[in-house]
Every structure is written in C-alpha cells, then in structure tokens.
Design an enzyme around this catalytic site. Sequence first.
Site: not given
Ligand SMILES: Nc1ncnc2c1ncn2[C@@H]1O[C@H](COP(=O)(O)OP(=O)(O)O)[C@@H](O)[C@H]1O
Ligand SMILES: [Mg+2]
Length: 1008
Positions: A105-106, A110, A157, A160-161, A387, A389
């Site tokens: 997660s994080g 996404t 996060n 977080s989804s 992810g 957790e």
């Molecule tokens: N490629 C990226 N560029 C900039 N910031 C990112 C990127 N990937 C992730 N982040 C930062 O990390 C945070 C969490 O990413 P997210 O995709 O929501 O994580 P996950 O879906 O794996 O839980 C996002 O809200 C963003 O702030």
């Molecule tokens: Mg996500």
Amino acid sequence: MANMIESQEFGKGDFVLLDQLTKEAFMDNLKLRFQRGRIYTYIGEVVVSVNPYKSMNIYTPEYVKDYKGREFWERPPHIYALADAAYKTMKRYLKDTCIVISGESGAGKTEASKIIMNYIASITNVSHRSEIDRVTGILLKSNVILETFGNAKTTRNDNSSRFGKYMDMNFDFKGDPIGGHINKYLLEKSRVVHQQKGERNFHSFYQLLLGSTEQTLNALHLKRDPTAYTYTNQGETNNMKSIDDKRTFKEMSGALKSVGFSHDEQQTLFNLLAVVLHLGQLEFVEEGQKVRIQNKEVVNYIASLIDSNAASTEEALLTRVVAARGEVINKIHSKEDACFARDAFAKAIYERAFLWIVERINGIIEVKLDVHRYGKSTVIGVLDIYGFEIFDNNSFEQFCINYCNEKLQQLFIELVLKQEQEEYLREGITWQNVEYFNNCVICDLVEQSHKGIIAILDEACLNVGTVTDQMFLEAMDKKLKEHEHYTSRRLVPKDKDLQHDRDFRIIHYAGSVTYSVIGFMEKNKDQLFQDFKRLLFQSSNPVIKDMWPEGQQSVKEVTKRPLTAGTLFKNSMIQLVEKLASKAPYYVRCIKPNEIKSPIQFDDKRCLHQVEYLGLMENVRVRRAGFANRQPYQRFLQRYKMLSSYTWPNHQCRSDKEAVTALIKDIRFDHDVAYGNTKVFIRTPNTLVTLEEKRSELIPHIIVLLQKMWRGANARRRYRRTVAIYKIMNRYRRYKMRCYLLEMNRRFANIKRMKDLGKSVQWAVPPKVLISLAQQMKLMHARWRAKYLIKSVPKDQWPAIQMKCAAYDALHNKRQGWLRPRKWEGNYLASMSDNASLASVFLTSVDKLRSKHGFRDVIFTAHVRKVNKHNKSEDRAIMVTDKLIFKLDPAKGYKPMHGVPLNKITGLSISSGTDQLLIIHLEGHDDLVTCIHKTTPQADDRVPEAVGRILRLVKTELRSELRVNVVQQAQVKLGGKSKSISVDQQNNASTNFRKVSNTMLMLVTCPT
Ligand SMILES: Nc1ncnc2c1ncn2[C@@H]1O[C@H](COP(=O)(O)OP(=O)(O)O)[C@@H](O)[C@H]1O
Ligand SMILES: [Mg+2]
C-alpha cells in the site's frame, strides 16, 4: 541499452546487467537510481518502480513521443516502455495482454495504472476522433469517480485504494480503443462505520461535506463539518492539507456528468452518502424492554432522502420480520442489535452504491460493436489491486487483501518462469532450473477446501447456535497446527506478541502478519436484515429501487444461504488469476522507499524487505541463469551490423541467423551466445555491454560516413540540377532561335515574287543571341537585293552605278539636291556641248599630258574659280585622271600648272548647300579650293558627280576610302594657314572668293 552506458552515473538501467548479483549490489543500484531521480529500473521486461513521492517531469507529451513504438532497450527505463510493449504485443499479435501492478500500500500502484492508461490513451488517440475520445475520456474520468468512492486515507497512503480494480480496455483490429470494462474486488466497507486513528472514511464523505454548495447541504440536512459525524470523525484527521476535498469534489462531479450520470443519479448518490452520515448519528436508548430512537428528526431526514416514509424507516431500524413455521412475526431489536443492524445498513448502502457506480460506468463503456463485423476485439487489462498490508490491528479485510497478494505473487512466479521456459523451448535452447520460493503453500493455507482458513471460517459461520470468533480460532489451531506458515499463542505459548484467544499469524511471502479474529465471523457472514432491503426496494426513487432488486423477495420465501464474503472473495480471486493467466502479462513491481512519504529518504531495511518478498532477486537470477538478453536476428543485425565487415553495410549470407553467427564469430563472442530458432541469446550482460560499447565507438564514424554520403548526394544533386538548368536554357534558347529563324523564313519565303524584294518586310525582334546575326542577315538581304536589282542593269553601266553608290554613301541625307536627275558626263571640257570653243584645244593638251605622264583615263574635268593663298580668285580648270590630278590654265590653252599624284588626296570638302564649292585636300600642298562654274547648261550641279567619281576612282585605283566632309563652313589649308570658308548664294552674282578676315573666306555664287 545505449542509454545505460551513457548514464553510468545513474547505475544500471537493468538489474540483469549488474556485474555481480548480490543483495548489496542490487540495493546499491536501486538506491543510487532513486537518489538520482531514476525511479524506474528493468529486470528484463519487468519494471521496478520506486515511489518518488514528488511530481516527476517525465510524463510529458515529449516523453510519450520518445517511447512510442520503441523497444525497451532503446530508451532509458520508463513505465511508458512497458505500456508500449503491452500495446504493441496486443496490436501486432492480436493477443490480449495485461499489466499487473503489485506492491504494498502506498508504493505507487494506482499512480502507475493511471500513467499507463494516460499513455495508452494518448498514443491511440492521435487523430482525436470523437469515438476514441469518448472511450478513453470515460476510462480516464471513471478513475476520478472510483477514487472518490473507493479510496481513503490510511496510515500508509493518503489516497489508498480500498478496493481492487481490474480494468480492461478493448481495442479493435486497428488498435483503436472501442470500450472497456471494470471489475472491482472487495470494497473495504467496514471503513464506512469505523476508522482507525489517523485514517479517514472514504473520500466521498469529506468531498460532499466540504465541497458541495450550501444549498445542497441544506437539502441533505447536513452541516459543513466532518467532525460532527460519527462516521467521519473517528480517525480525527478531517482536514488534511494534502487532500484537497473541495477541488476534487468539483472534479468528481464534473466527471460524473461527463461520463454520463444524469442529474437525478448524481443527486441520489449524494442522498445515499447523506443517509449513511445520518445513520451514524442515530442514538438508540433503552426504555424498559423497548429500544427507541432518541433523535427522531434524523429518521425523518433519512426517510426523505431515500424517498420513503418515516414510519417504515423507523420500523426497519428497530425491528425485524422473521418467518417461523409459516408465520410472520415482528421481532424487536435489542439496543445492541439495533446498533449492529444500523452499521450493517450503512455499510450495505455504501457498498451497493459503489457497485452500482461501477456497473453504470461499465454500461456506458461496454463494447457495443458487432464482433462479426469488426472482428475480435483485443484487450489490455490493467490490474491495480490493494497491496500487501500490515496494520497495528489487522482484520478480515487485511486477511483478504494479503491473500490476494499471495495469489498475484503466485501468478508472477508461474508466468515469469513459464514464459521464460516456453521461450527456451520454442527457440530450442537447453535450460536449467532456478530455485525460488514458491508461495503456493500459503495460497493453499488460505483457500484449500476443508483445510483452508476460509473453509474453516465458513464452517464456523454455518454452525447453528452461537459460535464465537474464539471458537473459530480454536478450530484453526486444531486444523492448522502443523502448517509452517500458521501460528497462534496456543501453538507458540512463548510468543508474547500474540494475544491469547484473539490473534493468529500467517507467515506470508511478504512477511508475517498477525490477525485479530475479532469480527471475522460477522464480516464473513456479511448479514443485512431483509427489512432494509425491502425498505430500499420500496423507495419511490427509481435509482435506489434499482440498486436493491432482492428487496422484492417475500418474507416467507425460503432462500438458499448466500455465499460468505470470504468464499465470494476467494472465487473472485481464482477467476481473476485465470483471466490474467490467459493474457500476455507485463509486470510493474512497485516499491515504497520509506514510511514517511519523503522524496529523499531511502529506508534500506524496508526496501530490502520489499525486494525480498517481491522475489526481485530471483527474477533477476532467472533472467540471468538463462540469458541476459535475447533479440530477434533481424533486430540484432540492425543494431550491431557495423561491428563486422561480414555484415556491414549488408550481409551476403543466406539468412539473418547465418549473418549473426558470422558477426559474433568475427568479434569472438561465440562462447557466450546461443542461437535459437529466431533469436540470438546472449548469456552474460557483459557481452551485451561490450557490444554496446563497440557500437557507440563506431557510431561517430557511421555518422561521418552518413554525413559524407549526404553531402556528396547533395552536391551531386545540385550539380545535376545545374546541368539540367543549362540544358533547359540551351534548349530554350535554341527553340527561340529556331522560332525566330522559322518566322523569318516564313516572312521572306516569297521574297523573289515581292515587288520590293522584301524591303518592306518587317524584321521580327530577334532573341538576344541573334542580334548580330540579324544585323548580318539584314546586310545579306540588302546585298542580295542590290545584286538582284543590278542584275537587270547592263554590265557597262555598272561603273556609273558604282560611282553613284559612292556618292550616295557620302552625300545621302547630308547634301541638298544631290539626287537631282542628270547625266554624268565626266569629261566636260572635252564636250562640244559644254566647251564648244575650247574643246579641241583641251584635247590637244590632254594628249600631250597623257604621253608625258602615261595616264589612261580622264575621269572628270571642269572649269573652276580657284582661290590661292593670297586670297586671290582666278579661273582655272581641273582634270582628274587615273594617275594624277591636274590644275590647268584655260586662258593659256589648258597649260598644266600643277599635277599631283592621286595618292596625295587626303579628303574632300563640300558644302551642304547646292553651291558648287569643291575642296580637294592634298598632302604636302595647299588644298585645292575651287568652285565649279561656266557650265552648260548654266549652274549645272556637278559637285555630287565630282565627289562620286573621285571616291570611286580612289577606291578602284588605290583601294582606299576617302573622307568627305559635308559642312556649312569648310576648313582649308592655304599657304600653311587654316582658313574657313562659308558660302553666300546671291542671284546673278559672279562666282568669286572674298576675304572676310585673315582666317575667313566667303564664296559668293549664284544659286543652282
Ligand atoms: N509516479 C509517481 N509520481 C509522483 N508521485 C507518485 C508516483 N507514484 C506514487 N506517488 C505518490 O504516492 C502516493 C501513493 O501512491 P498510490 O499509487 O496511491 O499507491 P498505491 O496505489 O500503491 O497504494 C500518491 O498519492 C502520490 O503522492
Ligand atoms: Mg492504490
């Protein structure tokens, strides 16, 4: 991989290229790249992505252009390369592909999924066609909606989804997107009613409360204050700076509208969110045996928002109808039951609304094209699922989520190895196995029938009578005590981290997680009383009614026990894995560099842990144990053919394979290479790096060569153009000349039949080059014409004509009256008509002179008045012969006074008038200044004749031309002095020269 050599400072772009594969080397490379802002690194075709926690300027249209249609190794590592590869495979081989994004997660899953979708949308929609725009637009916008309703802030996060998402994009045979489909997996609905410290409910609630208008809030009976509601204030983090609820609310409602949700549908969604918030505010109080609702106005709000009446709403909240032995009775809730039912209701409303949103979007983007007409559509699937957790308190949801990650890891192992093995088999290359941890055993622990945790949980839930969560734990302990990946306090009494009768631990592939069994049974049963379903089905709002079709079931109807949440989830996971396994997979492995969302911190321990459980080292090992790199022969040649004279610039072998073999032998790399059926396999990365280095060394030469060729080609082209220009010019010139000549030919064609022999024919304007030719032709024409005219004249008259021509040349347009018709006699002094009295005397004198001087002909004779150097005028005669020119004295029997050879004549001067002034300029003598007179008839104009005859004579005898001055005032030389002579014509004057001054003489004569 050229870029990897270029950018040594950024470490290795592909872990496969590490010199030595050790944990340290791997982590050093990962860390170095992260610190240098290189968040993507490859393992072959797997992309490892480290969350940068800052916005990166690497997703611009320029980057899109850079990666479009490129191969992995042609550009620095980027997730675009992977998206492009998936798209290319889909389009080239009409094969379904999927992109599996995993990580905790994080870690950035996404974000990665959105980046991929955006990339695919922008490479497919270059022409901005409306249908493609519509499809990709909806796919991208639906993300905003889904994130609002399905994402929440967790301690891991901020966004977080809280549901799993698998999105299919469908493409037609041309590779244009034509639709899509979204699958959602297990929404973490417990969050609706309960949040841990530091976390929030789903974004939707906060967006509604903080982003909507005052009017909307009033209509929903809400206050603009998330802390006022039980369901949104437990986490105590309502006003997060990093989450701009107000802005995202606007975005989200815009997205709802543009995706195609009607105003009523949107309103209903807001109503349902309000209903959930109001439900959280309900206060139940016990009154004796009964339970009643303290704040009745809330019931009214809820009733109005679901388009129902307050009475039925209150009834559903406080009682339940049960059917027993054919009878229907109303059972009153205890306070506890009422609270439980209320929470279940809130969760169910939210979950159903979310499900409805997904289905609604699916309805809009569903592929509507006829398969028979448009052919099979291909699919790119993007999986962005929760992810792995670990929280302080892990419950049923974490259990499901982590199980899901086990399944995906399993798939990864299977596919990555399977694919690799299949390739070797296909290419006919021997292959040895690599050891790796297979997490199959953990998957079994969860999903096996009878023995698996879900099976045990279902069994506990099935039991009639009160079965508690503790009893479920006991059952597990009993059945799973031998399992390597399962423990609990009962099985390991010394482990104080595990609480008695509450905790069990699973050793996941990604680490150990301690779960609390509390709530497992209830969440697995996922019960909602039929009363609520009925209540909502009876709503007069068609959207709400539509969401709850099972509300129409009669109370008495006996229904099959519904599948438990655990089993449903397990089934959906098995289905998902099957779906993914049927497609060509691409992997993005996301890594979270630290726990504090810092763009600079690289937490070595945490990262190493992730690298380990994601199996990245094994991944590299598998890749390296086989061959670090493989390339189709043709591509290999294209890239490296300059390394050997066998292949540069083009090979002469029978096949590309043979050519590659020759090339590799030539550069002595055959020990490190295997030749497959269609690809060459390179074992060690070093070889590839060396190839690349050699290539980069040669590239400048090739560039110079290309430049040379280009310049040469350019110069040759310029030369050819110039030659062509000249040729064209030449041709054109000739054409113009020919035209001119043909035209002149046409005009002069009948020249002999023309009266004037072409004199009046207009000459066309000649082209420049022909100007001098035209002049010559005019001359030729004149000559021809003259000759033609003369032809009719008898030969003996020719000398006369020639003399007249000479006079013409000298006098035409200069002297008056020279053309007056008269016969030219020449020797007038010998003429009886002209000189009757003295002709015989003259002839005697001529005879004497002829015998003395031996001349042949007498050309011209005349009586003249002559002036001498003393300005004295006297009568004389002149005689021009073919040898000498004589001055005679008529008074003394034409006695010669003077004889000057012809060649002493230097010129003639006459006046422009009709007077008879005739001056013969002599070399070494005074000029002979005379005026012809005493002619018969009187005043006969004989000067032109004298001029014509003398000119012709000089021409025939001396072959020279004389100058003739035709002037108003003649200049003469007398006695060594220059004098000028003007003419005055007076009637009846006798001809005489008069002195005007020392340098001026005046000839007075009568007019002719
Ligand atoms: N490629 C990226 N560029 C900039 N910031 C990112 C990127 N990937 C992730 N982040 C930062 O990390 C945070 C969490 O990413 P997210 O995709 O929501 O994580 P996950 O879906 O794996 O839980 C996002 O809200 C963003 O702030
Ligand atoms: Mg996500």
